[in-house]
Motif scaffolding. Structure first.
Motif, PDB file in Angstrom:
ATOM      1  N   GLU A 136       0.826  -1.201   0.000  1.00  0.00           N
ATOM      2  CA  GLU A 136       0.000   0.000   0.000  1.00  0.00           C
ATOM      3  C   GLU A 136       0.869   1.264   0.000  1.00  0.00           C
ATOM      4  O   GLU A 136       0.596   2.216  -0.742  1.00  0.00           O
ATOM      5  CB  GLU A 136      -0.932  -0.003   1.215  1.00  0.00           C
ATOM      6  N   GLU A 137       1.906   1.265   0.843  1.00  0.00           N
ATOM      7  CA  GLU A 137       2.810   2.420   0.894  1.00  0.00           C
ATOM      8  C   GLU A 137       3.582   2.561  -0.416  1.00  0.00           C
ATOM      9  O   GLU A 137       3.789   3.668  -0.909  1.00  0.00           O
ATOM     10  CB  GLU A 137       3.792   2.274   2.064  1.00  0.00           C
ATOM     11  N   LEU A 138       3.998   1.438  -0.976  1.00  0.00           N
ATOM     12  CA  LEU A 138       4.725   1.453  -2.239  1.00  0.00           C
ATOM     13  C   LEU A 138       3.857   2.044  -3.350  1.00  0.00           C
ATOM     14  O   LEU A 138       4.309   2.891  -4.130  1.00  0.00           O
ATOM     15  CB  LEU A 138       5.160   0.031  -2.602  1.00  0.00           C
ATOM     16  N   ALA A 139       2.600   1.606  -3.415  1.00  0.00           N
ATOM     17  CA  ALA A 139       1.686   2.122  -4.436  1.00  0.00           C
ATOM     18  C   ALA A 139       1.440   3.618  -4.242  1.00  0.00           C
ATOM     19  O   ALA A 139       1.341   4.375  -5.223  1.00  0.00           O
ATOM     20  CB  ALA A 139       0.367   1.356  -4.385  1.00  0.00           C
ATOM     21  N   LEU A 140       1.347   4.040  -2.993  1.00  0.00           N
ATOM     22  CA  LEU A 140       1.132   5.461  -2.696  1.00  0.00           C
ATOM     23  C   LEU A 140       2.261   6.310  -3.256  1.00  0.00           C
ATOM     24  O   LEU A 140       2.022   7.319  -3.934  1.00  0.00           O
ATOM     25  CB  LEU A 140       1.026   5.661  -1.183  1.00  0.00           C
ATOM     26  N   HIS A 141       3.495   5.900  -2.974  1.00  0.00           N
ATOM     27  CA  HIS A 141       4.634   6.711  -3.409  1.00  0.00           C
ATOM     28  C   HIS A 141       4.891   6.592  -4.906  1.00  0.00           C
ATOM     29  O   HIS A 141       5.191   7.594  -5.566  1.00  0.00           O
ATOM     30  CB  HIS A 141       5.882   6.324  -2.607  1.00  0.00           C
ATOM     31  N   LEU A 142       4.743   5.410  -5.467  1.00  0.00           N
ATOM     32  CA  LEU A 142       4.944   5.264  -6.900  1.00  0.00           C
ATOM     33  C   LEU A 142       3.904   6.062  -7.688  1.00  0.00           C
ATOM     34  O   LEU A 142       4.169   6.514  -8.806  1.00  0.00           O
ATOM     35  CB  LEU A 142       4.888   3.788  -7.312  1.00  0.00           C
ATOM     36  N   GLY A 143       2.726   6.233  -7.098  1.00  0.00           N
ATOM     37  CA  GLY A 143       1.702   7.046  -7.745  1.00  0.00           C
ATOM     38  C   GLY A 143       2.081   8.507  -7.844  1.00  0.00           C
ATOM     39  O   GLY A 143       1.485   9.262  -8.621  1.00  0.00           O
ATOM     40  N   ARG A 144       3.096   8.925  -7.079  1.00  0.00           N
ATOM     41  CA  ARG A 144       3.558  10.312  -7.104  1.00  0.00           C
ATOM     42  C   ARG A 144       4.842  10.481  -7.908  1.00  0.00           C
ATOM     43  O   ARG A 144       5.393  11.590  -7.959  1.00  0.00           O
ATOM     44  CB  ARG A 144       3.809  10.801  -5.667  1.00  0.00           C
ATOM     45  N   MET A 145       5.336   9.417  -8.492  1.00  0.00           N
ATOM     46  CA  MET A 145       6.642   9.464  -9.141  1.00  0.00           C
ATOM     47  C   MET A 145       6.538   9.299 -10.650  1.00  0.00           C
ATOM     48  O   MET A 145       5.583   8.727 -11.158  1.00  0.00           O
ATOM     49  CB  MET A 145       7.552   8.366  -8.568  1.00  0.00           C
ATOM     50  N   HIS A 146       7.569   9.834 -11.346  1.00  0.00           N
ATOM     51  CA  HIS A 146       7.749   9.631 -12.787  1.00  0.00           C
ATOM     52  C   HIS A 146       6.558  10.140 -13.591  1.00  0.00           C
ATOM     53  O   HIS A 146       6.129   9.522 -14.551  1.00  0.00           O
ATOM     54  CB  HIS A 146       8.019   8.148 -13.076  1.00  0.00           C
ATOM     55  N   ASP A 147       6.034  11.292 -13.181  1.00  0.00           N
ATOM     56  CA  ASP A 147       4.886  11.898 -13.854  1.00  0.00           C
ATOM     57  C   ASP A 147       5.032  13.416 -13.800  1.00  0.00           C
ATOM     58  O   ASP A 147       5.234  13.985 -12.719  1.00  0.00           O
ATOM     59  CB  ASP A 147       3.582  11.463 -13.191  1.00  0.00           C
ATOM     60  N   LEU A 148       4.924  14.067 -14.936  1.00  0.00           N
ATOM     61  CA  LEU A 148       5.125  15.513 -15.019  1.00  0.00           C
ATOM     62  C   LEU A 148       4.128  16.284 -14.169  1.00  0.00           C
ATOM     63  O   LEU A 148       4.500  17.189 -13.410  1.00  0.00           O
ATOM     64  CB  LEU A 148       5.019  15.948 -16.481  1.00  0.00           C
ATOM     65  N   SER A 149       2.849  15.951 -14.277  1.00  0.00           N
ATOM     66  CA  SER A 149       1.812  16.708 -13.571  1.00  0.00           C
ATOM     67  C   SER A 149       1.935  16.566 -12.061  1.00  0.00           C
ATOM     68  O   SER A 149       1.772  17.546 -11.322  1.00  0.00           O
ATOM     69  CB  SER A 149       0.426  16.250 -14.037  1.00  0.00           C
TER      70      SER A 149
END
Length: 324
Positions: A136-149
């Motif tokens: 869950e924590e991994l998905a949370l942080h990856l959702g904030r990474m490698h994306d311009l917006s």
């Protein structure tokens, strides 16, 4: 660039190869891509003074590192800022991120407590519900990474929070959604990244703040000149695989020519700023047309325009007049 990568529109449905946003914007999601970003302060107010620029200069690499975005160069002015960034292909970057690197990124931006939580979860992956919590924590942080917006959202939000605490104010600081232009990166010949980077680093020269770009500490070339390691690394990435001196020579040459108005390159950088800020995509005719030809649903509203050719800037075209 061989084929234009498949993109999604803001609703998540397939829309050939682009993202249709509320503003003219493309987001390349199946390969890395470079963008020129402009973000302005609300109502054009001169709210970014020495203290604000100093904090933003410190915050920028922290947010970029957390998000996995490369800052190639930048310029922080009193009422706006420019960034030239490279965003990696998300799925590959997500898969390549090791737990130790993830924890370090969280540490650098959010501090010890969230990082310690991640470390404890990782250390106890084989016990109880720890694996589920880790995922869950991994998905949370990856959702904030490698994306311009997401990168821009985090940067603007965290700066606004600091600014409001510092000045006892409330509300938003930024006037609108940021503008972005997709920039082609070439390994050979005239590189559009050099042209756009020079335009960015020469902002304080055009504004009459300094006479040489290296004298402005809140830009990529200026902060690199005083030893900022992140800025040095960013400028080195612009010039790979060519010599790092080539970009510095370009900036120095344009800066000197600006004083005498004698350079064709300096002239069109000054006269065609809209293409660098409000365009959709900038690069060779082939690169621009590959992007525009993918825009099946809105092709009638898109017209490529010549930006520069020949000895002035190489084969440079801009895609403009983007309409839904």
């Amino acid at each position: 660039m061989g084929t234009v990568p498949l993109l999604l529109d803001k609703s998540g449905t397939l829309c050939n190869r682009l993202v249709i946003m509320r503003r003219p914007r493309l987001k390349i999601i199946r390969q890395s891509a470079c963008y020129h970003i402009v973000c302005r302060v609300t109502q054009g107010q001169l709210w970014l003074g020495l203290e604000e620029k100093t904090f933003l200069l410190e915050l920028l690499p922290r947010v970029a590192n957390y998000c996995g975005v490369e800052i190639l160069t930048f310029c922080l002015m009193s009422n706006h800022f420019h960034l030239l960034v490279r965003v990696p292909e998300k799925s590959a970057a997500d898969a390549a991120l090791r737990p130790a690197h993830l924890i370090q990124r969280v540490q650098d931006l959010y501090g010890s407590e969230p990082a310690d939580l991640l470390q404890s979860l990782f250390n106890g992956l084989n016990t109880g519900n720890t694996k589920l919590l880790w995922e869950e924590e991994l998905a949370l942080h990856l959702g904030r990474m490698h994306d311009l917006s997401i990168f821009m959202k985090l940067l603007k939000q965290r700066f606004t929070m600091w600014y409001n605490r510092r000045h006892d104010t409330k509300g938003t600081l930024w006037t609108e959604r940021f503008k972005s232009v997709v920039i082609e990166s070439r390994d050979e010949g005239s590189n559009p990244l050099h042209i756009v980077a020079a335009y960015i680093d020469l902002n304080p020269v055009r504004a009459g703040i300094v006479t040489a770009a290296v004298d402005y500490p809140f830009s990529g070339v200026g902060s690199a000149a005083v030893g900022n390691m992140e800025s040095k690394q960013g400028l080195a990435r612009i010039t790979e695989p060519t010599s790092a001196s080539s970009y510095q020579d370009l900036v120095d040459g344009i800066s000197a020519a600006d004083q005498s108005k004698s350079s064709a390159l300096a002239t069109f950088l000054q006269s065609r700023q809209a293409a660098l800020v409000k365009g959709l995509v900038l690069g060779s005719a082939t690169f621009v047309m590959e992007i525009l030809s993918a825009m099946v649903d809105i092709r009638r509203g898109v017209r490529p325009q010549a930006y520069a050719s020949g000895s002035t800037g190489g084969d440079l075209w801009v895609g403009q007049r983007f309409r839904k």
